[in-house]
Design a protein around this motif. Sequence first.
Motif, PDB file in Angstrom:
ATOM      1  N   VAL A 108      -9.755 -16.007 -19.933  1.00  0.00           N
ATOM      2  CA  VAL A 108      -9.204 -14.767 -20.588  1.00  0.00           C
ATOM      3  C   VAL A 108      -9.560 -14.728 -22.012  1.00  0.00           C
ATOM      4  O   VAL A 108      -9.130 -15.728 -22.727  1.00  0.00           O
ATOM      5  CB  VAL A 108      -7.517 -14.913 -20.476  1.00  0.00           C
ATOM      6  CG1 VAL A 108      -6.852 -14.013 -21.047  1.00  0.00           C
ATOM      7  CG2 VAL A 108      -7.063 -15.111 -18.985  1.00  0.00           C
ATOM      8  N   ALA A 109      -9.696 -13.485 -22.403  1.00  0.00           N
ATOM      9  CA  ALA A 109     -10.190 -13.359 -23.941  1.00  0.00           C
ATOM     10  C   ALA A 109      -9.138 -12.604 -24.557  1.00  0.00           C
ATOM     11  O   ALA A 109      -8.329 -11.704 -23.857  1.00  0.00           O
ATOM     12  CB  ALA A 109     -11.290 -12.620 -24.025  1.00  0.00           C
ATOM     13  N   ALA A 110      -8.515 -13.155 -25.710  1.00  0.00           N
ATOM     14  CA  ALA A 110      -7.433 -12.363 -26.632  1.00  0.00           C
ATOM     15  C   ALA A 110      -8.323 -11.714 -27.726  1.00  0.00           C
ATOM     16  O   ALA A 110      -8.865 -12.515 -28.473  1.00  0.00           O
ATOM     17  CB  ALA A 110      -6.445 -13.173 -27.012  1.00  0.00           C
ATOM     18  N   ASN A 111      -7.956 -10.403 -28.008  1.00  0.00           N
ATOM     19  CA  ASN A 111      -8.306  -9.942 -29.417  1.00  0.00           C
ATOM     20  C   ASN A 111      -7.182  -9.098 -30.083  1.00  0.00           C
ATOM     21  O   ASN A 111      -6.347  -8.746 -29.341  1.00  0.00           O
ATOM     22  CB  ASN A 111      -9.554  -9.012 -28.935  1.00  0.00           C
ATOM     23  CG  ASN A 111     -10.829  -9.520 -28.368  1.00  0.00           C
ATOM     24  OD1 ASN A 111     -11.769 -10.101 -29.180  1.00  0.00           O
ATOM     25  ND2 ASN A 111     -10.883  -9.695 -27.219  1.00  0.00           N
ATOM     26  N   ALA A 112      -7.464  -9.054 -31.394  1.00  0.00           N
ATOM     27  CA  ALA A 112      -6.374  -7.971 -32.120  1.00  0.00           C
ATOM     28  C   ALA A 112      -7.187  -7.588 -33.195  1.00  0.00           C
ATOM     29  O   ALA A 112      -7.916  -8.127 -34.118  1.00  0.00           O
ATOM     30  CB  ALA A 112      -5.286  -9.088 -32.661  1.00  0.00           C
ATOM     31  N   PRO A 113      -6.796  -6.166 -33.347  1.00  0.00           N
ATOM     32  CA  PRO A 113      -7.461  -5.410 -34.738  1.00  0.00           C
ATOM     33  C   PRO A 113      -6.864  -5.911 -35.906  1.00  0.00           C
ATOM     34  O   PRO A 113      -5.810  -6.531 -35.764  1.00  0.00           O
ATOM     35  CB  PRO A 113      -7.209  -4.116 -34.158  1.00  0.00           C
ATOM     36  CG  PRO A 113      -5.852  -4.033 -33.451  1.00  0.00           C
ATOM     37  CD  PRO A 113      -5.978  -5.354 -32.636  1.00  0.00           C
ATOM     38  N   SER A 114      -7.398  -5.343 -37.050  1.00  0.00           N
ATOM     39  CA  SER A 114      -6.908  -5.506 -38.319  1.00  0.00           C
ATOM     40  C   SER A 114      -5.795  -4.704 -38.596  1.00  0.00           C
ATOM     41  O   SER A 114      -5.264  -3.702 -37.721  1.00  0.00           O
ATOM     42  CB  SER A 114      -7.852  -5.165 -39.232  1.00  0.00           C
ATOM     43  OG  SER A 114      -8.213  -3.903 -39.388  1.00  0.00           O
ATOM     44  N   ASP A 115      -4.831  -5.085 -39.397  1.00  0.00           N
ATOM     45  CA  ASP A 115      -3.432  -4.145 -39.883  1.00  0.00           C
ATOM     46  C   ASP A 115      -3.813  -4.347 -41.218  1.00  0.00           C
ATOM     47  O   ASP A 115      -4.882  -4.649 -42.131  1.00  0.00           O
ATOM     48  CB  ASP A 115      -2.584  -4.891 -39.398  1.00  0.00           C
ATOM     49  CG  ASP A 115      -1.943  -6.102 -39.874  1.00  0.00           C
ATOM     50  OD1 ASP A 115      -2.696  -6.785 -40.963  1.00  0.00           O
ATOM     51  OD2 ASP A 115      -0.954  -6.785 -39.715  1.00  0.00           O
ATOM     52  N   ALA A 116      -2.678  -3.906 -42.034  1.00  0.00           N
ATOM     53  CA  ALA A 116      -2.734  -3.806 -43.625  1.00  0.00           C
ATOM     54  C   ALA A 116      -3.125  -4.957 -44.253  1.00  0.00           C
ATOM     55  O   ALA A 116      -3.796  -4.974 -45.373  1.00  0.00           O
ATOM     56  CB  ALA A 116      -1.300  -3.292 -43.961  1.00  0.00           C
ATOM     57  N   ASN A 117      -2.691  -6.333 -43.850  1.00  0.00           N
ATOM     58  CA  ASN A 117      -2.836  -7.476 -44.432  1.00  0.00           C
ATOM     59  C   ASN A 117      -3.861  -8.520 -44.044  1.00  0.00           C
ATOM     60  O   ASN A 117      -4.019  -9.517 -44.516  1.00  0.00           O
ATOM     61  CB  ASN A 117      -1.550  -7.942 -44.736  1.00  0.00           C
ATOM     62  CG  ASN A 117      -0.505  -7.215 -45.479  1.00  0.00           C
ATOM     63  OD1 ASN A 117      -0.952  -6.642 -46.563  1.00  0.00           O
ATOM     64  ND2 ASN A 117       0.638  -7.121 -45.043  1.00  0.00           N
ATOM     65  N   TYR A 118      -3.951  -8.035 -42.501  1.00  0.00           N
ATOM     66  CA  TYR A 118      -5.000  -9.342 -41.859  1.00  0.00           C
ATOM     67  C   TYR A 118      -6.107  -8.427 -41.382  1.00  0.00           C
ATOM     68  O   TYR A 118      -6.226  -7.356 -40.913  1.00  0.00           O
ATOM     69  CB  TYR A 118      -4.294  -9.928 -40.609  1.00  0.00           C
ATOM     70  CG  TYR A 118      -3.267 -10.764 -41.295  1.00  0.00           C
ATOM     71  CD1 TYR A 118      -3.459 -12.053 -41.337  1.00  0.00           C
ATOM     72  CD2 TYR A 118      -2.053 -10.388 -41.421  1.00  0.00           C
ATOM     73  CE1 TYR A 118      -2.630 -13.019 -42.028  1.00  0.00           C
ATOM     74  CE2 TYR A 118      -0.886 -11.090 -41.970  1.00  0.00           C
ATOM     75  CZ  TYR A 118      -1.231 -12.341 -42.185  1.00  0.00           C
ATOM     76  OH  TYR A 118      -0.265 -13.341 -42.451  1.00  0.00           O
ATOM     77  N   GLU A 119      -7.577  -9.270 -41.343  1.00  0.00           N
ATOM     78  CA  GLU A 119      -8.827  -8.838 -40.824  1.00  0.00           C
ATOM     79  C   GLU A 119      -8.338  -8.756 -39.290  1.00  0.00           C
ATOM     80  O   GLU A 119      -7.589  -9.405 -38.835  1.00  0.00           O
ATOM     81  CB  GLU A 119      -9.821  -9.694 -41.042  1.00  0.00           C
ATOM     82  CG  GLU A 119     -10.096  -9.696 -42.740  1.00  0.00           C
ATOM     83  CD  GLU A 119     -10.819  -8.584 -43.283  1.00  0.00           C
ATOM     84  OE1 GLU A 119     -11.099  -7.644 -42.378  1.00  0.00           O
ATOM     85  OE2 GLU A 119     -10.973  -8.429 -44.392  1.00  0.00           O
ATOM     86  N   ALA A 120      -9.352  -8.371 -38.533  1.00  0.00           N
ATOM     87  CA  ALA A 120      -9.470  -8.280 -37.247  1.00  0.00           C
ATOM     88  C   ALA A 120      -9.712  -9.712 -36.905  1.00  0.00           C
ATOM     89  O   ALA A 120     -10.314 -10.635 -37.255  1.00  0.00           O
ATOM     90  CB  ALA A 120     -10.343  -7.481 -36.596  1.00  0.00           C
ATOM     91  N   ALA A 121      -8.940 -10.155 -35.390  1.00  0.00           N
ATOM     92  CA  ALA A 121      -9.099 -11.741 -35.654  1.00  0.00           C
ATOM     93  C   ALA A 121     -10.322 -11.974 -34.667  1.00  0.00           C
ATOM     94  O   ALA A 121     -10.840 -11.099 -33.817  1.00  0.00           O
ATOM     95  CB  ALA A 121      -7.829 -11.975 -34.420  1.00  0.00           C
TER      96      ALA A 121
END
Length: 208
Positions: A108-121
């Motif tokens: 299982v892969a987990a990804n998360a896009p960037s938001d105002a304060n963090y780069e994409a994971a």
Amino acid sequence: TSPAVCSITSNNVLSLLAAGTCILTATAAADTNYNAAAQLSFSLTVNKAQQVIVFGANPGPKTFGDSSFFVSATTQASSAIVFTSLTPQICAISGNTVAILQAGNCIVAANAPSDANYEAAIQTTQTVVINKATQIISFGQNPESKVWGSGDFTISATTTSSSPVVFTSLSPFICAVFGNTVQILGVGQCSIAASAVADTNYLAAEKV
């Protein structure tokens, strides 16, 4: 002058509140000997932080035939975590629900896009072991008692796997088995064993 990005405490400690440009200004009032100082300002770039995904407890091991299960993960960002299967022949994922398709390692892969304060994971993975299930053989209806000289007869059995059932005689002086056909060789009790090898999703069956 950029309170959404940074702030300064009364003891001149700078606190970073968000990614962006922090603009600082410095002033000094006049005193007995000096006029008020001209205001000075400078900017400080606050870069986005690295986002890290952490999986919850591994829900495995599982066994082929088990019901769907859930995966979980957290991140320090406000972004939603998206789960995908890197082994689509083994498992399928919808949301955070994982369906078992085959025995093997479900990655299982987990990804998360960037938001105002963090780069994409950076993609993070979790491997859930899907073990083979126990294979069960069930004989068909037991043939009626036979009489010496009554001729050959057939037997049947089914299994939960895709493997063919193999019949063997445990009393070779009484009967012989060819495929699923039994030949009577003598008078007595004809004992027949059924076995089946392992396949993709099932362990080898215990002989019955």
